[in-house]
Design an enzyme around this catalytic site. Sequence first.
Site, PDB file in Angstrom:
ATOM      1  N   ASP A 297     145.721 -23.658 -57.316  1.00 34.20           N
ATOM      2  CA  ASP A 297     147.008 -23.584 -56.615  1.00 34.20           C
ATOM      3  C   ASP A 297     146.959 -24.542 -55.426  1.00 34.20           C
ATOM      4  O   ASP A 297     145.979 -24.556 -54.663  1.00 34.20           O
ATOM      5  CB  ASP A 297     147.273 -22.142 -56.143  1.00 34.20           C
ATOM      6  CG  ASP A 297     148.717 -21.945 -55.710  1.00 34.20           C
ATOM      7  OD1 ASP A 297     149.197 -22.697 -54.825  1.00 34.20           O
ATOM      8  OD2 ASP A 297     149.379 -21.043 -56.236  1.00 34.20           O
ATOM      9  N   ILE A 298     147.998 -25.342 -55.283  1.00 34.56           N
ATOM     10  CA  ILE A 298     148.015 -26.384 -54.260  1.00 34.56           C
ATOM     11  C   ILE A 298     148.236 -25.799 -52.845  1.00 34.56           C
ATOM     12  O   ILE A 298     147.942 -26.445 -51.843  1.00 34.56           O
ATOM     13  CB  ILE A 298     149.088 -27.451 -54.618  1.00 34.56           C
ATOM     14  CG1 ILE A 298     148.771 -28.800 -54.009  1.00 34.56           C
ATOM     15  CG2 ILE A 298     150.485 -26.995 -54.287  1.00 34.56           C
ATOM     16  CD1 ILE A 298     147.629 -29.511 -54.637  1.00 34.56           C
TER      17      ILE A 298
ATOM     18  N   GLU B 145     158.951 -18.616 -57.975  1.00 36.43           N
ATOM     19  CA  GLU B 145     159.130 -20.008 -57.558  1.00 36.43           C
ATOM     20  C   GLU B 145     159.145 -20.961 -58.761  1.00 36.43           C
ATOM     21  O   GLU B 145     160.017 -21.824 -58.841  1.00 36.43           O
ATOM     22  CB  GLU B 145     157.982 -20.358 -56.600  1.00 36.43           C
ATOM     23  CG  GLU B 145     158.123 -21.676 -55.882  1.00 36.43           C
ATOM     24  CD  GLU B 145     156.855 -21.974 -55.061  1.00 36.43           C
ATOM     25  OE1 GLU B 145     156.378 -21.085 -54.321  1.00 36.43           O
ATOM     26  OE2 GLU B 145     156.355 -23.100 -55.188  1.00 36.43           O
TER      27      GLU B 145
ATOM     28  N   HIS C  90     152.739 -17.626 -65.249  1.00 37.85           N
ATOM     29  CA  HIS C  90     151.425 -17.956 -64.707  1.00 37.85           C
ATOM     30  C   HIS C  90     150.800 -16.742 -64.049  1.00 37.85           C
ATOM     31  O   HIS C  90     151.503 -15.880 -63.517  1.00 37.85           O
ATOM     32  CB  HIS C  90     151.495 -19.119 -63.710  1.00 37.85           C
ATOM     33  CG  HIS C  90     152.487 -18.951 -62.614  1.00 37.85           C
ATOM     34  ND1 HIS C  90     153.833 -19.183 -62.786  1.00 37.85           N
ATOM     35  CD2 HIS C  90     152.350 -18.566 -61.313  1.00 37.85           C
ATOM     36  CE1 HIS C  90     154.473 -18.967 -61.640  1.00 37.85           C
ATOM     37  NE2 HIS C  90     153.596 -18.575 -60.733  1.00 37.85           N
TER      38      HIS C  90
ATOM     39  N   HIS D 132     148.097 -15.655 -61.098  1.00 36.54           N
ATOM     40  CA  HIS D 132     147.319 -16.073 -59.925  1.00 36.54           C
ATOM     41  C   HIS D 132     145.977 -15.354 -59.956  1.00 36.54           C
ATOM     42  O   HIS D 132     145.937 -14.124 -60.078  1.00 36.54           O
ATOM     43  CB  HIS D 132     148.020 -15.647 -58.619  1.00 36.54           C
ATOM     44  CG  HIS D 132     149.310 -16.326 -58.325  1.00 36.54           C
ATOM     45  ND1 HIS D 132     149.425 -17.348 -57.415  1.00 36.54           N
ATOM     46  CD2 HIS D 132     150.564 -16.120 -58.801  1.00 36.54           C
ATOM     47  CE1 HIS D 132     150.692 -17.741 -57.324  1.00 36.54           C
ATOM     48  NE2 HIS D 132     151.408 -17.004 -58.156  1.00 36.54           N
TER      49      HIS D 132
END
Length: 131
Positions: free
Chosen positions: A29-30, A88, A93, A95
């Site tokens: 994750d960025i 978002e 996905h 996490h």
Amino acid sequence: MPTIFSRIVKGEIPSYKIAEDDKFYAFLDINPLAEGHTLVIPKVEVDYLFDLDNETLTGLTLFSKRVAKAIEKAIPCKRIGVAVLGLEVPHAHIHLVPLNKESDVDFFKPKLKLSPERFKEITDKISREFV
Ligand code: AMP
């Protein structure tokens, strides 16, 4: 319009790739909550996790387990937290967040700012543990 995550899978947008097979893709994750915060996605573009067909959902879970085991080996932590938000980016996905305390998985707290070099080091550490 493909999602940003589909564009990552295709290599059109760079990512810090942790692992990949023909159906799934894992990358850092960025805007991480903790070093090693990883996203795991199916390559098929479906918005909502629980709209995935059973085989893909099962496969994603088992692939996430392998990624979590690699993160555990690479990043000192008590365990790997699992979260699904998806508010978002409309591409299912999971996490995976290394946890030492409950607040490590607080999505409201300021995200870590890591240099590209640090992201790369973390990527290398985790990906080499992936089996
Ligand atoms: P959510 O859809 O609420 O689960 O949040 C999407 C997550 O994707 C956030 O934690 C973002 O930091 C992350 N994200 C968005 N764009 C990228 C990207 N290009 N590379 C890596 N992570 C991203």
